[in-house]
Motif scaffolding. Sequence first.
Motif, PDB file in Angstrom:
ATOM      1  N   ALA A   1      21.523  10.316  12.292  1.00 27.97           N
ATOM      2  CA  ALA A   1      22.661  10.536  11.399  1.00 27.97           C
ATOM      3  C   ALA A   1      22.483   9.770  10.098  1.00 27.97           C
ATOM      4  O   ALA A   1      22.792  10.270   9.007  1.00 27.97           O
ATOM      5  CB  ALA A   1      23.950  10.102  12.096  1.00 27.97           C
TER       6      ALA A   1
ATOM      7  N   THR B   1      29.182   6.568   3.046  1.00 23.90           N
ATOM      8  CA  THR B   1      28.689   7.595   3.968  1.00 23.90           C
ATOM      9  C   THR B   1      28.435   8.926   3.277  1.00 23.90           C
ATOM     10  O   THR B   1      28.193   9.927   3.951  1.00 23.90           O
ATOM     11  CB  THR B   1      29.692   7.802   5.111  1.00 23.90           C
ATOM     12  OG1 THR B   1      30.974   8.168   4.560  1.00 23.90           O
ATOM     13  CG2 THR B   1      29.839   6.532   5.947  1.00 23.90           C
TER      14      THR B   1
ATOM     15  N   VAL C   1      29.599   4.246  12.741  1.00 19.32           N
ATOM     16  CA  VAL C   1      29.488   4.663  14.140  1.00 19.32           C
ATOM     17  C   VAL C   1      29.527   3.470  15.092  1.00 19.32           C
ATOM     18  O   VAL C   1      30.188   3.515  16.140  1.00 19.32           O
ATOM     19  CB  VAL C   1      28.192   5.469  14.350  1.00 19.32           C
ATOM     20  CG1 VAL C   1      27.994   5.797  15.830  1.00 19.32           C
ATOM     21  CG2 VAL C   1      28.205   6.739  13.527  1.00 19.32           C
TER      22      VAL C   1
ATOM     23  N   TRP D   1      20.239   8.852  18.048  1.00 20.26           N
ATOM     24  CA  TRP D   1      21.155   9.793  17.379  1.00 20.26           C
ATOM     25  C   TRP D   1      21.844   9.137  16.180  1.00 20.26           C
ATOM     26  O   TRP D   1      22.061   9.791  15.157  1.00 20.26           O
ATOM     27  CB  TRP D   1      22.194  10.315  18.379  1.00 20.26           C
ATOM     28  CG  TRP D   1      21.556  11.086  19.494  1.00 20.26           C
ATOM     29  CD1 TRP D   1      21.438  10.715  20.800  1.00 20.26           C
ATOM     30  CD2 TRP D   1      20.891  12.350  19.375  1.00 20.26           C
ATOM     31  NE1 TRP D   1      20.761  11.662  21.520  1.00 20.26           N
ATOM     32  CE2 TRP D   1      20.419  12.683  20.670  1.00 20.26           C
ATOM     33  CE3 TRP D   1      20.655  13.229  18.324  1.00 20.26           C
ATOM     34  CZ2 TRP D   1      19.720  13.872  20.922  1.00 20.26           C
ATOM     35  CZ3 TRP D   1      19.972  14.406  18.571  1.00 20.26           C
ATOM     36  CH2 TRP D   1      19.508  14.715  19.857  1.00 20.26           C
ATOM     37  N   THR D   2      22.177   7.852  16.315  1.00 20.62           N
ATOM     38  CA  THR D   2      22.784   7.153  15.178  1.00 20.62           C
ATOM     39  C   THR D   2      21.781   7.026  14.031  1.00 20.62           C
ATOM     40  O   THR D   2      22.127   7.219  12.857  1.00 20.62           O
ATOM     41  CB  THR D   2      23.259   5.754  15.612  1.00 20.62           C
ATOM     42  OG1 THR D   2      24.095   5.864  16.750  1.00 20.62           O
ATOM     43  CG2 THR D   2      24.037   5.084  14.500  1.00 20.62           C
TER      44      THR D   2
ATOM     45  N   ARG E   1      26.514   4.640   7.383  1.00 24.60           N
ATOM     46  CA  ARG E   1      26.647   5.536   8.534  1.00 24.60           C
ATOM     47  C   ARG E   1      26.442   4.776   9.840  1.00 24.60           C
ATOM     48  O   ARG E   1      27.122   5.052  10.833  1.00 24.60           O
ATOM     49  CB  ARG E   1      25.634   6.673   8.408  1.00 24.60           C
ATOM     50  CG  ARG E   1      25.979   7.658   7.299  1.00 24.60           C
ATOM     51  CD  ARG E   1      24.820   8.564   6.951  1.00 24.60           C
ATOM     52  NE  ARG E   1      25.179   9.471   5.868  1.00 24.60           N
ATOM     53  CZ  ARG E   1      25.245  10.800   5.988  1.00 24.60           C
ATOM     54  NH1 ARG E   1      24.946  11.379   7.132  1.00 24.60           N
ATOM     55  NH2 ARG E   1      25.599  11.543   4.961  1.00 24.60           N
TER      56      ARG E   1
ATOM     57  N   HIS F   1      20.005  11.413   7.637  1.00 27.75           N
ATOM     58  CA  HIS F   1      20.488  12.599   6.925  1.00 27.75           C
ATOM     59  C   HIS F   1      21.296  12.229   5.686  1.00 27.75           C
ATOM     60  O   HIS F   1      21.956  13.094   5.105  1.00 27.75           O
ATOM     61  CB  HIS F   1      21.327  13.467   7.860  1.00 27.75           C
ATOM     62  CG  HIS F   1      20.491  14.388   8.704  1.00 27.75           C
ATOM     63  ND1 HIS F   1      19.924  13.990   9.895  1.00 27.75           N
ATOM     64  CD2 HIS F   1      20.109  15.677   8.509  1.00 27.75           C
ATOM     65  CE1 HIS F   1      19.243  14.993  10.414  1.00 27.75           C
ATOM     66  NE2 HIS F   1      19.333  16.034   9.602  1.00 27.75           N
TER      67      HIS F   1
END
Length: 469
Positions: free
Chosen positions: A20, A122, A109, A16-17, A105, A23
């Motif tokens: 992110a 970011t 996180v 998931w990181t 990013r 994107h």
Amino acid sequence: MTKDVIALTPKMPDVWTLLAGLHAGGPDLGVATDADGAVIQLCGPGGRPLVSIEAPILVHTPGETERLLGARPGDVPSAPLWWTEARASTAVPEAERLAGSFAGRLTTVLGGATWPPDAAHTAVVPLTSDITALTAAEDALPAVDVLTGSTAVVLTERPFVAMTAWLSDILSACADADKALQLVTPPHARLTLATRTALTGAPNRWVVQDKECGYYDGLSGAVLRWQDGTFAPVRTDDGVTVAASSFTQGGTTKERQLILSFSTRHTPDEQLVLGRALETAWQALTGCPPAGWSTAEPINLPWSTRQLTDLARHRAPSPTWLLAIGSPDRPAMATLRIIRTKDGVEEEITFVTGYGHDETPPLDAIEPLAETLATRHGLISLIASLRAGRRDLTVPPQLEAPPVPVAFALGPDGVSDIGLDHARRPPLNLRPVQLGPDTRPGLHYPLRDGTNAQAWDTLQQLTQHLRTP
């Protein structure tokens, strides 16, 4: 040119990181994989890779970020840490900011830091450049900036150019395609010992940018020009190579490096454990075993002879090339090549340690080490040499004095093949020292103390004698 951005995090980047981070360019960019899924690529229209992201590496070895990035200990997490590398193509202006956004990013996180420190952010980076004509070639080499019929050119701005996994892949691809790899760097860059070893000798080359002559070879000093799709030396009318003044005017150093090049041979069986000869040499010359090993830099795995043996056995009969590193307080590095021959399993080892101007290299430890290698580890031959060079073992693009031999040794098999009487009586003022028992001896030939280049003449006469029945 590729711009590298590295995220150094205390936690593993999970799926998931990573999503992110991917994107960073918004929904208009595509995602592809390369190197059997080990590399994720952010791609623009037409499949052109903009950012290539390596699989995260867990680095257990202390001091690797400082050694390869020059980062201060407080700037990054302490080992173990996760090293995630993003390479941006400079063919598209937005790509570098995309890589910075991806790394930023991740650290937002997971915590940690990025290199270079000012690259991380970011923000979403929309693609505004028209790159529809920049499609990806099916046979393109990974992260190569210029590709011709004879040469692959890679431009990098890292302060320390390491033999990373992607650079190793390029080198392997160039060898398979019968192409030269030419690495172009700014004048302040230095090579790690592993990269210098890989670029030694034709057709590969280290190309250094220079404000006076344009380009020169960082290892030989020859002025270079781009000719017929490759960087080639500039020659005078009578064929003499021109040397760059930036190379020859390099400062001397009082720091030194002790170099051991030796080979061993073992009978192949299920009980064989490789790497023990290197471990023995490391312990004898530094007082401690290696800190870590890997197949590329950063060197990420804790030292384990069992694990490296398993890797070599899995790759057999193909050769295996490995790197090992020492602790930060005693700079030491080694390359280890494991090959299967008709006579057994052989290890070819080059081990280098660095010493400051106020430190004394342990030359008196070489003879007892040679005896241990000859009697317990299947020594074939050994040569020890001393040279003026940086304590941290990095290689600057400047003239450095060649090493001077201090000792040579033959294992029992070599002495047996030559004949003990012949081997122990060279036509020189040398008194070889017997290694091991009378029934199966090796021989150690002490040369000089590393301060007189005439030791090369002595070594040449000695080896000529040993080759002559």
